[in-house]
Enzyme design. Structure first.
Site, mmCIF file in Angstrom:
data_model
loop_
_atom_site.group_PDB
_atom_site.id
_atom_site.type_symbol
_atom_site.label_atom_id
_atom_site.label_comp_id
_atom_site.label_asym_id
_atom_site.label_seq_id
_atom_site.Cartn_x
_atom_site.Cartn_y
_atom_site.Cartn_z
ATOM 1 N N GLU A 132 0.846 -1.212 -0.015
ATOM 2 C CA GLU A 132 0.017 0.044 0.167
ATOM 3 C C GLU A 132 0.865 1.327 0.152
ATOM 4 O O GLU A 132 0.680 2.090 0.772
ATOM 5 C CB GLU A 132 -0.858 0.027 1.315
ATOM 6 N N GLY A 133 1.898 1.369 -1.018
ATOM 7 C CA GLY A 133 2.744 2.267 -0.957
ATOM 8 C C GLY A 133 4.013 2.103 -0.243
ATOM 9 O O GLY A 133 4.012 2.369 1.115
#
Length: 825
Positions: A502-503
């Site tokens: 997620e990043g």
């Protein structure tokens, strides 16, 4: 001389006005009054009237007369600003516009309004939410055998899958009208924390459907028909969702996804249907191998203009049933021996009807905005909560193990090297728990915390990894020998996973936190940018003039505040809190002003080049992050009634964060490319140099003592994790045994004294105890106490071993079989 004295007084008044942020007209009035009072009081009327005339003509009139100010300053600067303003891509603009700003905006202001933070309601679970934690969640944890999951079957057993579906663990964010739980973000976080304390595999599987996935997207953007069809099926587990964003050539840079869909018509069941022909190659998709409903992100094109005039519609999201012809799904990745269902999926020329687009055809091209807005919510809960769960596990396990484990006749918790590690675990646990709580509370208040969620995800997972590393160091060989009795090894193996997903944290830290925070949280920059892009010239000049001079005053105030608070070590001024924490609030005010000043200087001097100075951006983001973490810790301390027992934890975590802030600011200044500006910044920010220090050894010893003995502060750190001492929960059993370990220590000292005195000659431990009783060194009751404790603690000292055949894989695949074939779109 009278003129010099008058000018000094005017300067002092001006600096005071800047410090307290008075209005421009108030500063003007104060300056005029000072000139008159001081000048006439010194009996120097001529110089006074001359200075007054100069001030009015050259300063007061141009600055306070709006038409003159705009003509002389704002209009030319607006033209210049429009020329040098770096052009934002559409995706960057969407990212900036998405989400909301919470208290992190105050921290960027240089003068935080603490009343806004402290007036926020304390997060509380409802009776229904607490009952779920005490009931189904407790039962689910009792069912978990993590060795069986991670080593023997590489999956959750069927009875757990069934329980998770039946009890609504996938439905926490779905409203009750669709059959969901409709839990608060705080309850969602609490569930994940508890599950993470027993199994990272289980908590990951539960997190995804309640985070970035079809349910969240449907709730915000789905059509009523889509909601009514899919949400009840997702709530009761008939549908298992996944969301496919990442591919081999687009990871953190999700906007560059090469996956595409072509709008076309195709005959389906004898009838012509409007739809999209999709080609995609995705990987790292959690729940993909077992998903029945796939959320897919792709770039959509309409070459035949079947939907409108635009050909490149942009990133779009669709929902695809598993049975769709051409969808290849089912193989698995193995993420660091944490076998949550995760794998690739592919498709070439897969035709789906146009109504599979989330929200319908009119939402085509809005996928990036949808993702950014939803991700800011889910990312702020799932990953910080999972990190909090395994950090709480590190506290419970390592504190107890260090007290149980004896070397040289002492608990290893008494060794100073171990104390250092325990102190870091305790301090980081306090910080991560407060950060996770603040992030979930922001969502419960209706915020979409883009910047705060990035801070929470990045720093909760990084501090979590540090805590697990220290826990492994304290456990030594016990930690590295995998087996049914190893409660820590899988946490260590899995620690990099939340840092990556997620990043990736490297990108989040160096690009997102300050990149978004500098604009979103700054009180004037975004207004200046909007004014520069305004097409109505009159409105643009009006808005830019207001923002520009607000920005000038903001910068001057922060320079004065930073220097004064540094000069006085932030010892003076009003502050909230009690006598113990007021100094903390003042210190945060100092670093808030220093951040605002340094960030403004960097943006003003470097302009668009700052975008590519990622190391400077990362350090500035660190300052904002640790300001946010400190404010979250202070809020937690206030919410819990200012518990005196927790002060060492707060103090250690706070001093560690402030030291990190100082070093980050120092790193910005030392590496600032324009050296004269750097010298000036150093004077304003660090007038006496770097004076912050890491937490002291004495403070660390107090934190270590909290972790290694039963007390209310330790209970607060492990609150919410699964501690029931059942057969599959060695940490729960060890935690329950800790009071007995501490109670037996005086008896152990008597026994060891007798052994060292030479009165005990046996070699076997239990024979030594019997001999010590015979010579009167210990009583019969004390002997029984030590025997019982020795047998109870043996399982936590011992490690697993295996027959060689047990360690062989049940099925051995050739290298070529274990790799997927190359898909070429």
């Amino acid at each position: 001389m009278s003129t010099i004295v008058t000018l000094i007084c005017v300067a002092i008044v001006g600096l005071a006005c800047a410090y307290f942020r008075v209005r421009l007209w108030q500063w003007t009035l104060a300056t005029i009054v000072t000139l008159l009072v001081v000048g006439l009081g010194l009996h120097a009327p001529t110089p006074t009237w001359v200075l007054l005339g100069i001030f009015v003509v050259l300063v007061a009139l141009p600055l306070n007369a709006t038409p003159i100010r705009r003509a002389l300053f704002s209009a030319p600067l607006l033209k210049f600003f429009r020329r040098v303003l770096p052009k934002l891509s559409e995706t960057e603009q969407i990212a900036l516009d998405a989400g909301t700003v919470g208290f992190e905006g105050e921290l960027f202001s240089g003068k935080p309004d603490w009343s806004k933070l402290l007036s926020e309601p304390k997060p509380q679970l409802s009776a229904e939410e607490q009952a779920f934690l005490d009931g189904p969640c407790e039962k689910l944890c009792a069912m978990v055998d993590d060795w069986h999951i991670t080593h023997e079957i590489a999956d959750l057993p069927p009875e757990i899958w069934e329980f998770v579906r039946r009890e609504g663990f996938f439905a926490m964010i779905i409203p009750k009208r669709y059959g969901g739980k409709e839990f608060s973000a705080s309850a969602h976080s609490a569930v994940l924390q508890k599950l993470a304390s027993v199994s990272a595999t289980l908590s990951s599987i539960v997190a995804v459907p309640n985070s970035l996935g079809p349910a969240e997207l449907l709730l915000h953007y789905g059509s009523e028909e889509q909601k009514n069809h899919y949400l009840p099926r997702l709530a009761d587990g008939r549908e298992v969702p996944c969301f496919a964003l990442t591919g081999p050539y687009a990871g953190s840079d999700a906007t560059s996804i090469p996956d595409y869909g072509i709008v076309c018509k195709q005959t389906v069941d004898g009838q012509e249907a409007l739809g999209i022909k999709l080609t995609f190659d995705k990987r790292y998709i959690t729940l993909a191998p077992i998903a029945t409903l796939v959320g897919l992100a792709f770039r959509m094109y309409d070459p035949e203009h079947l939907l409108g005039d635009k050909q490149d519609l942009g990133i779009t999201l669709a929902l695809i049933p598993r049975e769709t012809k051409g969808l290849e799904i089912g193989r698995r990745h193995l993420p660091l021996n944490i076998p949550f269902q995760n794998g690739p999926l592919h498709g070439k020329d897969v035709f789906v009807p146009i109504d599979t687009l989330i929200g319908g055809p009119h939402m085509a091209g809005h996928g990036w905005r949808m993702l950014v807005e939803v991700l800011s919510v889910g990312r702020g809960i799932s990953l910080p909560s999972n990190a909090t769960g395994f950090v709480r596990l590190a506290v419970a396990a390592t504190g107890a193990y260090a007290r149980i484990r004896k070397q040289f006749g002492l608990s290893v918790a008494r060794f100073e090297g171990v104390e250092e590690a325990l102190a870091r675990i305790g301090g980081h646990a306090y910080a991560v728990a407060a950060l996770s709580r603040a992030s979930a509370a922001a969502v419960d208040r209706g915020e979409k915390p883009a910047v705060a969620s990035a801070i929470a995800k990045c720093h909760a997972t990084m501090l979590g990894r540090e805590a697990i590393q220290d826990a492994m160091d304290v456990h030594g060989g016990k930690g590295i020998q995998l087996g049914p009795s190893n409660y820590l090894g899988r946490c260590w193996q899995g620690a990099p996973i939340p840092i990556t997903v997620e990043g990736a944290n490297i990108m989040t830290r160096s690009l997102m936190i300050f990149g978004q925070g500098a604009i979103r949280c700054h009180p004037w920059v975004l207004k200046e940018m909007h004014a520069a892009h305004e097409s109505d010239q009159a409105k643009a000049l009006h808005d830019f003039d207001e923002a520009l001079f607000g920005h000038f005053g903001f910068g001057l105030s922060n320079a004065v505040r930073s220097f004064w608070l540094g000069l006085t070590f932030a010892k003076f001024g009003r502050a909230p809190g009690d006598a113990y924490t007021q100094r903390y609030y003042r210190k945060l005010e100092r670093y808030s002003a220093a951040l605002a000043l340094t960030a403004d200087t960097a943006m003003g001097v470097l302009g668009g080049k700052l975008k590519f100075k990622e190391k400077l951006s990362a350090r500035l983001g660190d300052v904002l992050s640790y300001l946010y973490i400190c404010s979250a810790m202070l809020k937690r301390y206030e919410d819990e009634g200012r518990p005196e027992a927790e002060r060492p934890l707060l103090a250690w975590a706070f001093h560690d964060a402030v030291w990190r802030m100082q070093m980050a600011l120092d790193g910005v200044i030392r590496n600032f490319p324009v050296r004269p500006v750097a010298w000036l910044l150093h004077t304003l920010v660090f007038p006496f140099g770097r004076r912050e220090v890491p937490p002291s050894d004495r403070l660390g010893r107090r934190v270590a003592a909290i972790l290694s003995a039963p007390n209310s502060a330790r209970d607060a750190l492990v609150h919410g994790m699964y501690l029931t001492p059942n057969a599959n929960n060695p940490v729960g059993r060890m935690h329950a045994l800790l009071p007995d370990v501490v109670a037996a220590e005086p008896v152990e000292r008597k026994f060891l004294k007798a052994v060292k005195a030479g009165g005990v000659h046996a070699h076997d431990y239990f024979a030594q105890l019997a001999e010590a009783e015979r010579i009167g060194a210990i009583s019969e009751t004390e002997r029984a106490q030590l025997e019982r404790l020795r047998r109870a603690t043996a399982e936590f000292i011992n490690v697993d071993d295996f027959d060689p055949e047990e360690l062989r894989a049940a099925v051995v695949h050739g290298g070529a079989d274990a790799r997927r074939s190359l898909h070429v779109a």
